[in-house]
Structures are given as C-alpha cells and as structure tokens.
Design an enzyme around this catalytic site. Structure first.
Site, mmCIF file in Angstrom:
data_model
loop_
_atom_site.group_PDB
_atom_site.id
_atom_site.type_symbol
_atom_site.label_atom_id
_atom_site.label_comp_id
_atom_site.label_asym_id
_atom_site.label_seq_id
_atom_site.Cartn_x
_atom_site.Cartn_y
_atom_site.Cartn_z
ATOM 1 N N ASP A 309 20.953 88.980 -17.713
ATOM 2 C CA ASP A 309 21.018 89.006 -19.480
ATOM 3 C C ASP A 309 21.811 90.009 -20.638
ATOM 4 O OD1 ASP A 309 19.532 87.716 -21.718
ATOM 5 O OD2 ASP A 309 17.750 88.421 -20.933
ATOM 6 N N GLU A 526 11.926 85.911 -28.987
ATOM 7 C CA GLU A 526 11.580 87.358 -28.348
ATOM 8 C C GLU A 526 10.670 88.290 -28.646
ATOM 9 O OE1 GLU A 526 15.698 88.572 -26.176
ATOM 10 O OE2 GLU A 526 16.394 86.613 -27.115
HETATM 11 C C1 BGC Z 1 17.472 86.096 -23.876
HETATM 12 C C2 BGC Z 1 18.232 84.949 -22.638
HETATM 13 C C3 BGC Z 1 19.666 84.522 -23.141
HETATM 14 C C4 BGC Z 1 20.413 85.013 -23.787
HETATM 15 C C5 BGC Z 1 21.668 84.698 -24.100
HETATM 16 C C6 BGC Z 1 18.981 87.018 -24.359
HETATM 17 O O1 BGC Z 1 18.362 88.037 -25.558
HETATM 18 O O2 BGC Z 1 16.672 87.489 -23.102
HETATM 19 O O3 BGC Z 1 16.870 84.289 -22.394
HETATM 20 O O4 BGC Z 1 19.622 83.548 -22.544
HETATM 21 O O5 BGC Z 1 19.863 86.060 -24.898
HETATM 22 O O6 BGC Z 1 21.875 84.609 -25.508
#
Ligand code: BGC
Length: 636
Positions: A309, A526
């Site tokens: 991630d 998030e």
């Molecule tokens: C998230 C992921 C995402 C990634 C890329 C992260 O902050 O947890 O789900 O795929 O960013 O954008």
C-alpha cells in the site's frame, strides 16, 4: 503460536440467481494463465541486471516523478496515480490518455522494452476521470446480493480504464468491515464474509474477463490483506479511530471472518493483492512473512504479485527520535522513516513483490540493489518478485512483439456512454434498501399533484458519489463530472400531471402530496471518515422535522457510506430508503421511488439503533437488538 496449514474448507459461492451453492475451495491455486509463460519469463529474468529487476519492483506516484526520464533510466515497472493525482494538463479522458501513453513510450525505450503497468483506484468506476460512469460504492453493491450485476459493473470499469490505456485497478476491496465507525466501511461489500467472498470474486471476474489478454480486461487487486476491517476501536481524540489500526484476534477468527475474500478472489484469478496498512496482533501486515509468504503465497497458492500500500513499508520501522527526515508524508499521515533501508529489507523478505514507494523511488531502487549485494535480500527473492510481476504483464498480452500498448481508441467511444450508464442505473436500483414503508407511502403515486423534494442531498452529485470520486476525498456539491442528481431524476421521472417542487426555489412542503427529504453524509475517504458519532447532522434532522410539520407523508432517503443512527427520525419518517452512495445515476433512485422498479436490496450490514450498540454485527447482538438486521429489506 502459528496455525498449521488450513484444511480444505467450503466457501459459499452465489449464482446469478442468488442461490447458494457449496463448492470446496481450499488451497485455491491461481489459474493457469498466471504461470503459462514461466519458461519465457525465466529466460527474461536471466537476462536482467539487478538494477533492471529493482526497477520492475518500484512504483512511484506520478506526481512524485522528478524527471520523466527516470521512467527509462530506472527501468520502472509501474506507476500509479493515487487519489487526487491527476494529470497536470487536466482531468479529461484525453489528459489521461496522453499521460499514460507518454509514460508507456518511455518504458518501451529501455534495453528490454518491458512495458509498465499503470495503476489507479478505479473503485466504483474509473472514478478519477471526468465523464466516467460512477457506480454505487461496494456497500450498496453488497445489498444487491447479485454477483452478476457486480461483475457487469466491474466489466464496464475495465472498459473505461482501458479507454485511457490504464490496465490496473486497486480493486476490489474485499475487506469485511466489522465496525461501521471505520471510514472505509463503504469500500466493503458486507460485514458478512460469505457475501464478501462471492461478490469480490464476481468483481474480479468482471474486471479480468475470460482472459486478461482481452483488450477490454483490466488487472484487479484484492485488498487489503488482511483484517483491515477488523481493527480495534481506539477512542484517542485527534487520531484515527480504526483506520490502519490493529486487528486483535486469534488466528481462527482471522481466518473465519477476514480471510474469506482471498481464496475466492484467487480462485477467480486475481492478479495482484495488496497487504493492509493495519496490523494483526501488533505486527504490521506489510512486514509479515507468515501472512504474505506462508499463508497468501504458499497456502492459498497465490501466483500473482503482492503490491504494497501507499508508503506502507515506511511504517515498518519506527522513525529515529529527533530525525528530521521523519516528517509527515502524504494526506494519510504516513510517516517517512530514517530506517528506510531496513523497511525495504523487511518488506521484500516478507513477500512484497512491488512497492508503492511512492516518492522516494530513487532511494528505493538504490537501497534495494544494495541490500541484495549485501546478501540481506536473497537474489532468489528478487527473481521471484520479478517473475510474478512479469507473469501479469505476459498474461495481459503486453509482452507480445506486436502488442498494442497505447490506449484503446475503440473503447474511448464507449467511455461514459449511455449503455454504461444503463448498467450503473440498474446497479443503483438493485442496491436500494427499503427500511420502512408505513401506510404504503411508496411507491409515489403517479396521480400525485405535487411532490416536494428537499434536504441537502437532493441535488448534490458529490454527496451521491462519496469519496474516491474525482478527488480522493470526494466533494460535496457539483462534482465536475456528468451525472444525474436525485432531484433531476425525479423531475424527469414525474409524469406531466405531477409537479416536483424544491425548497431551493423557496417553496415549501405544505400542501404537497408527499415530501422527499434526502439527507446523509458528506464525502470522505480512509481515516478521514473514521467517526465516533454516526448520528444525523442537526441540519438533516431539522429538514426532516420541518417536513414532518407540513403534515404530509415524509419519505427519507439516506445517502451514506454506512448505516447512520437515525434517532427520532426512525419513528418520524413514514418511509425510509437507504440509498448508500449510488454514484452518478440518480435515475435508479427515482425508478424505485416511483415504482418503475421494485426495491429488492437487502442490508449488507446490520443497522444500529444507537451508538452505544457499536460495534454491531449480526452475530454479535441478539436478533431484534438492531434497528434493522443484516439481510433486512422490504418490497412493494
Ligand atoms: C489506500 C489504498 C489505495 C492506495 C493507492 C492508499 O492510501 O489505502 O486502498 O489503493 O492508497 O491510492
């Protein structure tokens, strides 16, 4: 104590008709396409220098690329556009095409001309691009309980992705959110692991098609391994309450609840898997060899590649106190650490194959090569990682001599098309859950003289779409992308005999046949969506009370990424429709309100009465304790 290798166990797979079948699924091995080219890949890996291999394992964020020639000079294997990382020239289809193609042309200039994979979060449609069709977020799709519509939505997303040239989406999220205070609840299909397994697999099949080499198919990514939705609630003000936290549970619970989506996705052929930022009993998933290598790769037989991630590996070693390079990094608040080299060592040895670096990519390539030279990372581990990455490139047909690696212009004509919107509208209809319908207020009568529409969400495409829409966090108001608000859809759907009025025009509900109040959550993504209080806002409650005062039937439509605590509204409203985050096709909501389609959605999460019931789950409270149980949904 670690568990022994898991016995074969049964996973419920749901047919298009919704009937449950039992199939065995232990040790799901990836389909043959993933290993079909291994001989060729072995030869290619044999020709690669350490620097070329390190480059394949590196994924910078597009906005962090300091000099475009780094793409060829560092042999980069991939690039991502993370949330809100749009092309500098703009955000339209053509800007994305130009950006993708310019990067790909650079990769093709390298000695071995290995093309790059371009990744984005197309999590409910190709949601970064203006004019893309935005589907309901997964929580709504979960209420359809229909793998077929989930697959069709994913298929459209793949086509819109490939129209821009991009071949990879970090989706589906197969989290099993167990506490709806988590800001990522809406990214999960359900709190019920069996629904997550069946719908997650359907999404993979829809994205990846019958063959990844189909020019309309896109590479999927199961995320976030594992128990991202199972972290413990922490009431520390000013900090994330659940996001990126610690899942404290024994291994049997981890497997029974949070693992289910993965064997199903692997069985469906998912090409990549992303470890979670979060920890399991204090150990970060991104650094756990047991989780990533022993379970995911060896036990579950995953042959694709593991992509970290966003800067997740940076969190593996605590920053040295007083180190000035330890600074807040991106919007998620991840921290840069001085022990970056150690972070790389731990994560690659644990089993991560490609690192979403995202801005320290020059350091990453140098340090990774150093670690191999110092024997801290075995060359065999690097070869395995590169083999896995190349497998997906072969499977996508990118390694063929005559491969057309530019954006698919035929698919550009279909981008945002009526046909794609019709599929999204159907998904919206099927996702709506009718929670209450006293006096059969719904469907709205075609004989009604006037229907009044009010509430913050009535004419707000941004609220309808939620987070991960054009911007990472989404936005209220007019999202600068095409679509139909619920108000507009109601105006279009009302017959010539029914007037639709709205308080925006300073009219009120008094004297109308019914009033529709659209309330809900403002967009978030998030950790920014972690909430200690899921009550309706004062403004929303006031709109509903005002509507009630008009003395006519009140229909409340809730736009939200999770169940909200309705309080007195549960009694005040005559009808309540949970619309989740339906996306750009508001007509789907109007179809159900007017009865052109019947409501068929069933709750993918139990709906709490009050905050003190949380975390609430179908297997954690007695039936009847929740306001509406998991699986609840009325019809007409
Ligand atoms: C998230 C992921 C995402 C990634 C890329 C992260 O902050 O947890 O789900 O795929 O960013 O954008």
């Amino acid at each position: 104590m670690k568990f022994p290798i898991r016995p074969r166990h049964a996973i419920r797979i749901l047919t298009a008709a919704g009937a449950a079948l039992l199939t065995t699924n232990g040790f799901a091995a990836s389909p043959a396409w993933l290993t079909a080219n291994d001989k060729e890949i072995k030869a290619l890996v044999g020709r690669m220098t350490l620097e070329e291999k390190a480059g394949q394992m590196t994924q910078p964020n597009i906005l962090a690329i300091k000099d475009a020639s780094d793409i060829e000079n560092l042999f980069l294997g991939s690039i991502l556009s993370g949330g809100s990382s749009d092309p500098k020239t703009g955000n339209a289809l053509k800007d994305w095409v130009e950006l993708y193609e310019s990067c790909q042309k650079r990769a093709l200039k390298t000695r071995l001309a290995i093309p790059l994979l371009y990744g984005v979060d197309a999590v409910h449609g190709h949601n970064n691009v203006l004019g893309a069709v935005i589907f309901p977020h997964n929580i709504g799709l979960g209420c359809t309980r229909n793998p077929e519509i989930v697959a069709r939505a994913a298929e459209v997303t793949a086509k819109e992705l490939r129209a821009t040239g991009i071949q990879w989406t970090f989706a589906p999220c197969v989290a099993v959110p167990r506490d709806i205070r988590w800001g990522r609840t809406y990214e999960g299909f359900s709190e019920d692991p069996s629904w997550v397994a069946s719908l997650g697999a359907a999404a993979v099949r829809g994205l990846q098609g019958n063959s990844l080499s189909d020019p309309a198919a896109a590479l999927g990514c199961g995320k976030h391994f594992i128990a991202d939705g199972g972290t413990a609630y922490q009431g520390v003000p000013g900090k994330a309450l659940l996001d990126q936290g610690d899942a404290r549970m024994d291994e049997a619970t981890l497997r029974a609840i949070h693992m289910t989506g993965y064997p199903a996705a692997i069985d469906a052929g998912v090409g990549t898997i992303m470890p979670s930022f979060s920890s399991w009993n204090g150990e970060k998933c991104s650094g756990s060899k047991y989780l990533l290598t022993d379970i995911l790769k060896k036990e579950l037989g995953f042959e694709g590649f593991v992509i970290s991630d966003y800067n997740a590996i940076d969190q593996l070693v605590a920053p040295v106190k007083g180190d000035r390079s330890a600074e807040s990094n991106n919007a998620s608040g991840q921290v840069k650490t001085a022990n970056y080299k150690k972070c790389i060592e731990i994560s690659i040895n644990a089993g991560i194959d490609m690192v979403m670096v995202t801005d320290r990519y020059r350091d990453f390539v140098t340090l990774l090569a150093e670690l191999v030279r110092e024997d801290k990372i075995p060359m065999s581990r690097v070869d395995d990682a590169v083999t896995r990455i190349l497998r997906t490139k072969f499977a996508l047909g990118m390694m063929k001599k005559d491969a057309d690696l530019m954006a698919n212009s035929a698919l550009q004509n279909e981008f945002g098309s009526e046909a794609h919107r019709a599929i999204a509208r159907d998904a919206v209809r099927q996702s709506l859950v009718l929670l209450k319908n006293e006096g059969k207020v719904l469907p709205l009568s075609r004989q009604a003289k006037r229907i009044h529409v009010t509430g913050r969400g009535a004419d707000d495409l941004g609220m309808q779409c939620g987070g991960w829409t054009i911007d990472w966090q989404g936005k209220t108001g007019e999202v600068t992308t095409g679509g139909t608000t619920i108000l507009k859809a109601l105006v279009d759907a009302a017959g010539k005999d029914t007037a639709i009025t709205t308080s925006r025009d300073h009219q009120d509900a008094k004297g109308a046949d019914a009033v529709i109040v659209v309330v809900g959550e403002n967009p978030y993504a998030e950790a920014k969506g972690d909430r200690a209080d899921l009550g309706l806002t004062a403004e929303d409650s006031a709109s509903i009370s005002e509507a009630k005062a008009a003395g006519i039937p009140v229909v409340v439509v809730v736009l939200s990424g999770r169940p909200l605590v309705l309080g007195s509204v549960a009694a005040e409203a005559d009808a309540i429709l949970a619309a989740w985050l339906p996306g750009t096709e508001g007509q789907g909501v109007a179809d159900v309100l007017f009865g052109d389609a019947k409501p068929t959605g069933k709750l993918s999460f139990a709906w709490p009465r009050s905050m003190d019931q949380l975390p609430l789950g179908n297997d954690r409270v007695k039936p009847g304790d929740s306001l509406y149980p998991l699986g609840f949904g009325l019809g007409y």
